[in-house]
Motif scaffolding. Sequence first.
Motif, short mmCIF file in Angstrom:
data_model
loop_
_atom_site.label_atom_id
_atom_site.label_comp_id
_atom_site.label_asym_id
_atom_site.label_seq_id
_atom_site.Cartn_x
_atom_site.Cartn_y
_atom_site.Cartn_z
N TRP A 62 0.84 -1.21 0.00
CA TRP A 62 0.00 0.00 0.00
C TRP A 62 0.88 1.26 0.00
O TRP A 62 0.66 2.18 -0.78
CB TRP A 62 -0.93 -0.02 1.21
N THR A 64 4.00 1.46 -1.01
CA THR A 64 4.74 1.50 -2.28
C THR A 64 3.82 1.96 -3.41
O THR A 64 4.24 2.76 -4.27
CB THR A 64 5.37 0.13 -2.59
N THR A 65 2.59 1.49 -3.43
CA THR A 65 1.63 1.96 -4.43
C THR A 65 1.42 3.46 -4.31
O THR A 65 1.41 4.18 -5.31
CB THR A 65 0.28 1.21 -4.27
#
Length: 143
Positions: A62, A64-65
């Motif tokens: 999450w 990294t997104t």
Amino acid sequence: MGRIKDMFCVFRLHEPRSHMAIMTLAFWVFGLSLIFQGSRYANTPAYANLLAVLPAPVWGAWYTTAAVLKTASIVAYSKRLLVILTHTVTVPLLAFWQVAFLIRYISDPHTTPVNVVSWTVFLYLVVRSALQMDAPIYRRAES
């Protein structure tokens, strides 16, 4: 040399993308460390509430997104929907962590307020980033 200078201009004080640029760096660190060093978080009591909800690699994905979206938003500054999507993904993530740290602080007399204060600042920076990067709002403020 000019391109490198252009890359670093996002960190200037009055640059609307500056808050997002700083938070992007933090999100890359959080995301990758949760994915590749999840045991460090598992061994830290302050993160127990969070890891009880989702495992470290999921939190890392999450973050990294959100970091990828933040990076794209910095590059594609004029794409308002991308900027809105980025903040829509980011604010709930930080708010969830903020609530978890607040619950931990209230329920454990041995916990310090460091994480509560840190995530409050992160949440403030992301909300400020959303306001700064929203082009219509930013243009109205300039005039």
